[in-house]
Scaffold this motif. Structure first.
Motif, PDB file in Angstrom:
ATOM      1  N   GLU A 119      21.917 -11.305 -22.569  1.00 35.83           N
ATOM      2  CA  GLU A 119      21.188 -10.424 -21.678  1.00 35.83           C
ATOM      3  C   GLU A 119      20.420 -11.286 -20.679  1.00 35.83           C
ATOM      4  O   GLU A 119      19.754 -12.233 -21.062  1.00 35.83           O
ATOM      5  CB  GLU A 119      20.212  -9.602 -22.513  1.00 35.83           C
ATOM      6  N   VAL A 120      20.534 -10.923 -19.415  1.00 34.20           N
ATOM      7  CA  VAL A 120      19.783 -11.653 -18.398  1.00 34.20           C
ATOM      8  C   VAL A 120      18.726 -10.722 -17.835  1.00 34.20           C
ATOM      9  O   VAL A 120      19.009  -9.566 -17.528  1.00 34.20           O
ATOM     10  CB  VAL A 120      20.701 -12.130 -17.262  1.00 34.20           C
ATOM     11  N   HIS A 121      17.540 -11.244 -17.749  1.00 35.03           N
ATOM     12  CA  HIS A 121      16.438 -10.438 -17.234  1.00 35.03           C
ATOM     13  C   HIS A 121      15.775 -11.210 -16.102  1.00 35.03           C
ATOM     14  O   HIS A 121      15.343 -12.331 -16.306  1.00 35.03           O
ATOM     15  CB  HIS A 121      15.444 -10.179 -18.367  1.00 35.03           C
ATOM     16  N   MET A 122      15.708 -10.605 -14.914  1.00 34.07           N
ATOM     17  CA  MET A 122      15.056 -11.285 -13.805  1.00 34.07           C
ATOM     18  C   MET A 122      13.942 -10.422 -13.249  1.00 34.07           C
ATOM     19  O   MET A 122      13.989  -9.207 -13.340  1.00 34.07           O
ATOM     20  CB  MET A 122      16.063 -11.568 -12.692  1.00 34.07           C
TER      21      MET A 122
ATOM     22  N   MET B 103      23.068 -18.241 -10.763  1.00 34.10           N
ATOM     23  CA  MET B 103      23.035 -16.796 -10.944  1.00 34.10           C
ATOM     24  C   MET B 103      21.888 -16.168 -10.160  1.00 34.10           C
ATOM     25  O   MET B 103      22.036 -15.130  -9.541  1.00 34.10           O
ATOM     26  CB  MET B 103      22.892 -16.473 -12.433  1.00 34.10           C
ATOM     27  N   ILE B 115      13.456 -13.508  -6.141  1.00 28.78           N
ATOM     28  CA  ILE B 115      13.410 -13.602  -7.595  1.00 28.78           C
ATOM     29  C   ILE B 115      12.443 -14.682  -8.052  1.00 28.78           C
ATOM     30  O   ILE B 115      12.540 -15.832  -7.642  1.00 28.78           O
ATOM     31  CB  ILE B 115      14.816 -13.848  -8.148  1.00 28.78           C
ATOM     32  N   LEU B 116      11.478 -14.281  -8.867  1.00 24.74           N
ATOM     33  CA  LEU B 116      10.464 -15.238  -9.308  1.00 24.74           C
ATOM     34  C   LEU B 116      10.753 -15.804 -10.679  1.00 24.74           C
ATOM     35  O   LEU B 116      10.332 -16.898 -11.008  1.00 24.74           O
ATOM     36  CB  LEU B 116       9.094 -14.545  -9.355  1.00 24.74           C
ATOM     37  N   ASP B 117      11.445 -15.033 -11.497  1.00 27.21           N
ATOM     38  CA  ASP B 117      11.653 -15.508 -12.858  1.00 27.21           C
ATOM     39  C   ASP B 117      12.973 -14.978 -13.382  1.00 27.21           C
ATOM     40  O   ASP B 117      13.342 -13.844 -13.129  1.00 27.21           O
ATOM     41  CB  ASP B 117      10.517 -15.004 -13.752  1.00 27.21           C
ATOM     42  N   ALA B 118      13.692 -15.834 -14.084  1.00 31.49           N
ATOM     43  CA  ALA B 118      14.945 -15.415 -14.700  1.00 31.49           C
ATOM     44  C   ALA B 118      14.922 -15.856 -16.154  1.00 31.49           C
ATOM     45  O   ALA B 118      14.510 -16.973 -16.460  1.00 31.49           O
ATOM     46  CB  ALA B 118      16.124 -16.045 -13.977  1.00 31.49           C
ATOM     47  N   GLU B 119      15.336 -14.979 -17.007  1.00 32.32           N
ATOM     48  CA  GLU B 119      15.293 -15.267 -18.435  1.00 32.32           C
ATOM     49  C   GLU B 119      16.603 -14.816 -19.059  1.00 32.32           C
ATOM     50  O   GLU B 119      17.058 -13.712 -18.819  1.00 32.32           O
ATOM     51  CB  GLU B 119      14.130 -14.485 -19.037  1.00 32.32           C
ATOM     52  N   VAL B 120      17.185 -15.695 -19.848  1.00 25.26           N
ATOM     53  CA  VAL B 120      18.418 -15.335 -20.529  1.00 25.26           C
ATOM     54  C   VAL B 120      18.135 -15.246 -22.012  1.00 25.26           C
ATOM     55  O   VAL B 120      17.474 -16.118 -22.580  1.00 25.26           O
ATOM     56  CB  VAL B 120      19.519 -16.386 -20.278  1.00 25.26           C
ATOM     57  N   HIS B 121      18.607 -14.185 -22.603  1.00 30.34           N
ATOM     58  CA  HIS B 121      18.382 -13.982 -24.020  1.00 30.34           C
ATOM     59  C   HIS B 121      19.731 -13.724 -24.677  1.00 30.34           C
ATOM     60  O   HIS B 121      20.437 -12.813 -24.280  1.00 30.34           O
ATOM     61  CB  HIS B 121      17.459 -12.782 -24.212  1.00 30.34           C
ATOM     62  N   MET B 122      20.082 -14.549 -25.664  1.00 30.72           N
ATOM     63  CA  MET B 122      21.348 -14.335 -26.361  1.00 30.72           C
ATOM     64  C   MET B 122      21.097 -14.172 -27.844  1.00 30.72           C
ATOM     65  O   MET B 122      20.128 -14.692 -28.385  1.00 30.72           O
ATOM     66  CB  MET B 122      22.278 -15.523 -26.144  1.00 30.72           C
TER      67      MET B 122
END
Lengths: 138, 138
Positions: A119-122, B103, B115-122
């Motif tokens: 899951e990608v959250h921006m 991305m 876009i200020l922040d991107a977070e990937v959660h797996m």
DNA sequence: ATCAATGCAAAGAATTTGCACCGTC
DNA sequence: GACGGTGCAAATTCTTTGCATTGAT
């Protein structure tokens, strides 16, 4: 409605799953409860929580966590997509990116994990909120 | 300790920020409270919550949301990294990927967002949990 | 000396649970 | 008819708030 893997199919469950599918995601427990109450006035909030937990265990829905807010639930089975949240107006946009597949493979190779979900959250500011001093609609 | 942008620097704040830095992330409010209490017995849980909120507003920490659990907090300023959670044993692994930068650019171009922040959660199963019937340590 | 920050206790959300009744299988 | 599911109310858990006091500037 798909089968519920041995669990009983009740009106409440049918209704809740149906609403989750129609909603295109981004429903929290209370929103779902209010929607469902319109059809099924006697429905209780605990049933909503219990049913969400069941669906999650069965893998029918996913739990999402957006900044500042409570859990949101989203029916599975649609194309994998990710979320972009505007810090100005709170709008949530879904997007897809071919890069996630590649990233999954990379990470899997790096760590030896078998990866089931990515899951990608921006977060940032949408076009409108960039102009309006980053706070145009809140 | 960095400056607090006009806010007062108290022992409690210094201590909490220090613990957040040492902890390498993944502390929830209550864990942080218990850790901090060892040093500062009179500390209250409300101060922890208030301070976490302040740090978040100042951009000193990030709030994370892992499946099933409460909020976790992580000091910022380290290299951008992402999270991989084992569904078997609950272990959380940090990883980095050069693909996130790309991305971000893609999505920014596609949507017009800044876009200020991107977070990937797996999520998935680590090497050990794949072998042990996917439930070796829980 | 001023005014923000704290501790404490109490309030408020969000979520879970116990139990008697109801409905699916 | 059995037993899982439900509604309701009460309990828990997580987080926030009001207010008198303390402490940083």
């Amino acid at each position: 409605m798909r089968d519920l893997k041995g669990q009983r199919i009740t009106n409440q469950r049918r209704l809740l799953l149906d609403l989750l599918h129609r909603s295109e995601g981004h429903l929290d427990a209370d929103e779902l409860y209010r929607l469902a109450k319109e059809k099924e006035a006697r429905l209780s909030l605990s049933t909503v929580y219990r049913t969400l937990r069941l669906f999650k265990e069965l893998g029918l829905i996913e739990e999402r966590h957006f900044a500042e807010e409570h859990h949101h639930y989203e029916a599975k089975g649609e194309a994998e997509h990710h979320h972009l949240v505007c810090l100005g107006c709170g709008k949530v946009i879904d997007f897809e990116s071919p890069l996630t597949r590649k990233m999954r493979e990379d990470v899997s190779k790096q760590t030896g994990f078998e990866i089931l979900d990515a899951e990608v959250h921006m977060e940032g500011y949408c076009g409108r909120c960039q102009m309006g001093g980053e706070d145009s609609s809140r």
